[in-house]
Design an enzyme around this catalytic site. Structure first.
Site, PDB file in Angstrom:
ATOM      1  N   ASN A 167       0.987   4.207 -14.593  1.00  0.00           N
ATOM      2  CA  ASN A 167       1.550   5.560 -14.548  1.00  0.00           C
ATOM      3  C   ASN A 167       2.878   5.715 -15.280  1.00  0.00           C
ATOM      4  O   ASN A 167       3.231   6.817 -15.672  1.00  0.00           O
ATOM      5  CB  ASN A 167       1.622   6.090 -13.111  1.00  0.00           C
ATOM      6  N   GLU A 264       6.175  -3.408  -5.253  1.00  0.00           N
ATOM      7  CA  GLU A 264       6.477  -1.967  -5.258  1.00  0.00           C
ATOM      8  C   GLU A 264       5.139  -1.251  -5.188  1.00  0.00           C
ATOM      9  O   GLU A 264       4.372  -1.267  -6.162  1.00  0.00           O
ATOM     10  CB  GLU A 264       7.220  -1.587  -6.547  1.00  0.00           C
ATOM     11  N   GLU A 478      13.785  -2.522  -6.669  1.00  0.00           N
ATOM     12  CA  GLU A 478      14.139  -2.664  -8.083  1.00  0.00           C
ATOM     13  C   GLU A 478      15.318  -1.744  -8.364  1.00  0.00           C
ATOM     14  O   GLU A 478      15.723  -0.959  -7.519  1.00  0.00           O
ATOM     15  CB  GLU A 478      12.934  -2.317  -8.962  1.00  0.00           C
TER      16      GLU A 478
HETATM   17  P1  NAD Z   1      -3.535  -1.305  -9.207  1.00  0.00           P
HETATM   18  O1  NAD Z   1      -3.076  -2.010  -7.984  1.00  0.00           O
HETATM   19  O2  NAD Z   1      -4.965  -0.975  -9.342  1.00  0.00           O
HETATM   20  O3  NAD Z   1      -3.148  -2.134 -10.518  1.00  0.00           O
HETATM   21  C1  NAD Z   1      -1.813  -2.508 -10.791  1.00  0.00           C
HETATM   22  C2  NAD Z   1      -1.830  -3.727 -11.698  1.00  0.00           C
HETATM   23  O4  NAD Z   1      -2.367  -4.828 -10.976  1.00  0.00           O
HETATM   24  C3  NAD Z   1      -2.682  -3.577 -12.940  1.00  0.00           C
HETATM   25  O5  NAD Z   1      -2.046  -4.245 -14.005  1.00  0.00           O
HETATM   26  C4  NAD Z   1      -3.970  -4.279 -12.549  1.00  0.00           C
HETATM   27  O6  NAD Z   1      -4.726  -4.771 -13.648  1.00  0.00           O
HETATM   28  C5  NAD Z   1      -3.429  -5.427 -11.727  1.00  0.00           C
HETATM   29  N1  NAD Z   1      -4.349  -6.019 -10.762  1.00  0.00           N
HETATM   30  C6  NAD Z   1      -5.463  -5.477 -10.203  1.00  0.00           C
HETATM   31  N2  NAD Z   1      -6.003  -6.344  -9.332  1.00  0.00           N
HETATM   32  C7  NAD Z   1      -5.220  -7.440  -9.329  1.00  0.00           C
HETATM   33  C8  NAD Z   1      -5.236  -8.687  -8.618  1.00  0.00           C
HETATM   34  N3  NAD Z   1      -6.185  -8.968  -7.709  1.00  0.00           N
HETATM   35  N4  NAD Z   1      -4.255  -9.582  -8.842  1.00  0.00           N
HETATM   36  C9  NAD Z   1      -3.277  -9.314  -9.730  1.00  0.00           C
HETATM   37  N5  NAD Z   1      -3.203  -8.165 -10.442  1.00  0.00           N
HETATM   38  C10 NAD Z   1      -4.165  -7.238 -10.238  1.00  0.00           C
HETATM   39  O7  NAD Z   1      -2.629   0.014  -9.309  1.00  0.00           O
HETATM   40  P2  NAD Z   1      -2.728   1.178 -10.381  1.00  0.00           P
HETATM   41  O8  NAD Z   1      -3.895   2.057 -10.075  1.00  0.00           O
HETATM   42  O9  NAD Z   1      -2.589   0.613 -11.740  1.00  0.00           O
HETATM   43  O10 NAD Z   1      -1.367   1.980 -10.076  1.00  0.00           O
HETATM   44  C11 NAD Z   1      -1.256   3.013  -9.137  1.00  0.00           C
HETATM   45  C12 NAD Z   1      -0.567   2.500  -7.879  1.00  0.00           C
HETATM   46  O11 NAD Z   1       0.745   2.007  -8.221  1.00  0.00           O
HETATM   47  C13 NAD Z   1      -0.325   3.598  -6.863  1.00  0.00           C
HETATM   48  O12 NAD Z   1      -0.667   3.123  -5.585  1.00  0.00           O
HETATM   49  C14 NAD Z   1       1.171   3.846  -6.945  1.00  0.00           C
HETATM   50  O13 NAD Z   1       1.760   4.369  -5.785  1.00  0.00           O
HETATM   51  C15 NAD Z   1       1.684   2.494  -7.272  1.00  0.00           C
HETATM   52  N6  NAD Z   1       3.021   2.595  -7.868  1.00  0.00           N
HETATM   53  C16 NAD Z   1       4.102   2.193  -7.133  1.00  0.00           C
HETATM   54  C17 NAD Z   1       5.382   2.322  -7.651  1.00  0.00           C
HETATM   55  C18 NAD Z   1       6.599   1.894  -6.863  1.00  0.00           C
HETATM   56  O14 NAD Z   1       7.664   1.738  -7.456  1.00  0.00           O
HETATM   57  N7  NAD Z   1       6.497   1.675  -5.568  1.00  0.00           N
HETATM   58  C19 NAD Z   1       5.561   2.857  -8.924  1.00  0.00           C
HETATM   59  C20 NAD Z   1       4.432   3.270  -9.639  1.00  0.00           C
HETATM   60  C21 NAD Z   1       3.159   3.123  -9.107  1.00  0.00           C
END
Ligand code: NAD
Length: 500
Positions: A167, A264, A478
């Site tokens: 995002n 995060e 962070e």
């Molecule tokens: P996601 O968890 O599907 O993927 C995040 C990353 O993790 C990607 O690079 C993905 O390829 C990788 N990944 C997936 N499975 C994995 C595994 N088993 N082991 C290691 N890596 C793995 O999340 P998304 O759909 O890409 O992002 C949206 C989410 O991110 C939302 O829940 C949002 O709230 C969160 N987010 C949090 C913050 C924060 O600062 N707290 C900021 C932005 C987004």
């Protein structure tokens, strides 16, 4: 349809739909050992572009070996030399802000305005973190036994794995990659499979600036590549931003091996409007909370919690404000709402429109049109800003992180009830309130169980203010000056009495 069918070249001058991108290992642009690739997807054009390596565990092995080999020399590089590299990198990124911003728009459909702002802040973060390399220090301590001497140093953690979501690919990488490198660690980045190219370009600029091979690498791929990196015994620290579900899986793996980890994760931010609020500002805050990044923001204000006495006025004004937003081409600077970032996310957000329909007590307030149902939209994965009233505390629309422009409207009668509703969630990332009563502001903000509480504002950020969540929203934080503690270990030294 392929991107070649789309009239796109002037929209994105650097763009070659058939280009084969490489990931970066040991300072080289390389393909996956298997030769496997995946494609990027433009959610506005609804077209695939570019080929990106789909890494396997063998590629992760190569990246970790390169990072381990490079780390001692990088940690020993004189601070002024490290700072000079950061400054050169910042200058290169500054020159490439338009290209990097357009690349991200192409990857995730966020508006050019938002992505340009995110990119424009990046060189400042590089420089801020680069200076840390010149001020890392320990303490001298007078111990309980004064005939002894004691002191501390701060040493790098080692090899850091930085895993990011789609995002805000570079904005969310910045507060992992730059502090980790400044502190003398080497870093392997695994960007989201939705947004790999912007990260590859950022790291190519680091190599151009002169960062030595292996100091920063990029592994591209999806969950399997991410898991191979997290599970690798050569990784000393994992810094992750993404969903709570993935964060929990990572925590189970790294926790069992005692690998340092920051997480995060997701959010379901409460945005509370009290009757004494300045409603002009509050409505603007509700709109920002609901629609910034097309609602695909961990810091979304996706629960709109309004005092019952002002509900009708707030709803009328909110509907009016949402109706004035421009939905459309994310590369147009006048656009407020771009498409949903990917086909998978569009399916997920769409499913919540169906869930809302199926919930007995959930009622429609505004929005809920998708794609070509929206006037003026001819293509693109669009969902318009939507609000449902959700009186049932168990409503899925009210409880679950949707990560799209869908808000749950909830009313309250008393301050205590507002706080109870705000905290009745598994998440605890951001929360906010709108009031002109300073005592109420302090009282309520203190009681919100969140990592970041906004009073009469929403989405305020500054590099020197920490950002992080509680409960299922994460572990650690962070941004902020303390960030460097996440990327260094304290080492204590003792010198015995002088017997000479
Ligand atoms: P996601 O968890 O599907 O993927 C995040 C990353 O993790 C990607 O690079 C993905 O390829 C990788 N990944 C997936 N499975 C994995 C595994 N088993 N082991 C290691 N890596 C793995 O999340 P998304 O759909 O890409 O992002 C949206 C989410 O991110 C939302 O829940 C949002 O709230 C969160 N987010 C949090 C913050 C924060 O600062 N707290 C900021 C932005 C987004």
């Amino acid at each position: 349809m392929t991107i070649a069918d789309v009239q796109a070249p002037v929209r994105f001058p650097e763009f070659d739909p058939e280009r084969q991108y490489g990931m970066i290992i040991a300072g080289q642009s390389v393909q996956a050992e298997t030769g496997n690739t995946f494609r990027c997807y433009d959610p506005f054009e609804e077209a695939e572009w570019g080929y990106v390596p789909d890494a396997s565990a063998a590629d992760v092995d190569r990246a970790v070996a390169a990072a381990q080999a490079a780390q001692p020399a990088w940690a020993a590089t004189p601070p002024a030399r490290r700072l000079a590299l950061f400054q050169r990198w910042a200058a290169l990124v500054r020159e490439h802000v338009p290209e990097l911003a357009r690349t991200m728009v192409h990857e995730n459909g966020k508006t050019i305005t938002e992505m340009t702002m995110a990119m424009a802040a990046t060189p400042n973060t590089i420089e801020f973190c680069g200076h840390y390399a010149t001020v890392i220090h320990g303490d001298t301590i007078t111990p309980q036994m004064p005939e002894h001497s004691a002191w501390t140093t701060r040493v790098p953690v080692g090899v850091v794995a930085a895993i990011t979501p789609w995002n805000n690919p570079i904005g969310l990488l910045a507060w992992k990659l730059f502090p980790a490198l400044a502190a003398g660690n080497t870093v392997i980045v695994k960007p989201s499979e939705v947004t790999p190219v912007s990260t590859i370009r950022l790291v190519e600029l680091a190599l151009e600036a002169g960062f030595p091979p292996g100091v920063v690498s990029v592994i591209t791929g999806a969950g399997l590549a991410g898991a191979a990196l997290v599970d690798h015994p050569g990784v000393d620290k994992v810094a992750f931003t993404g969903s709570t579900a993935t964060g929990k899986r990572i925590g189970q793996s790294t926790g069992g091996r005692l690998v340092r980890t920051t997480l995060e994760l997701g959010g379901k931010g409460p945005n509370i409007v009290f009757p004494d609020a300045n409603l002009d500002k509050a409505i603007q805050g509700l709109v920002t909370g609901l629609t910034a990044g097309t609602g695909q923001a961990c810091n979304a204000g996706s629960r709109i919690i309004v005092h019952e006495d002002i509900k009708d006025e707030v709803v009328a004004r909110l509907i009016d404000a949402l109706a004035h937003l421009v939905i459309g081409d994310p590369l147009d600077p006048d656009t407020d709402i771009g498409p949903i970032a990917s086909r998978a996310q569009y399916a997920k957000v769409s499913s919540y429109l169906d869930i809302a329909e199926s919930e007995a007590t959930t009622t429609f307030v505004t929005g809920a049109r998708r794609a070509k149902q929206i006037p003026g939209i001819e293509h693109g994965l669009f969902i318009e800003p939507t609000v449902y009233e959700t009186p049932d505390p168990r409503s899925r629309v009210r409880c679950e992180e949707i990560f799209g422009p869908i808000g749950a409207l909830i009313t309250f009668r008393t301050e205590d009830e507002a706080i109870q509703i705000a905290n009745d969630t598994e998440y605890g990332l951001v929360g906010g309130l709108w009031t002109t009563d300073i005592n109420r502001a302090r009282r309520v903000a203190t009681k919100l169980d969140v990592g970041v509480a906004w009073i009469n504002t929403w989405r305020a950020f500054s590099g020197n203010v920490p950002f992080g969540g509680r409960k299922s929203s994460g572990v650690g934080h962070e941004m902020g000056i303390d960030i460097f503690e996440e990327y260094t270990e304290v080492k204590a030294y003792w010198l015995g009495p002088d017997d000479s």
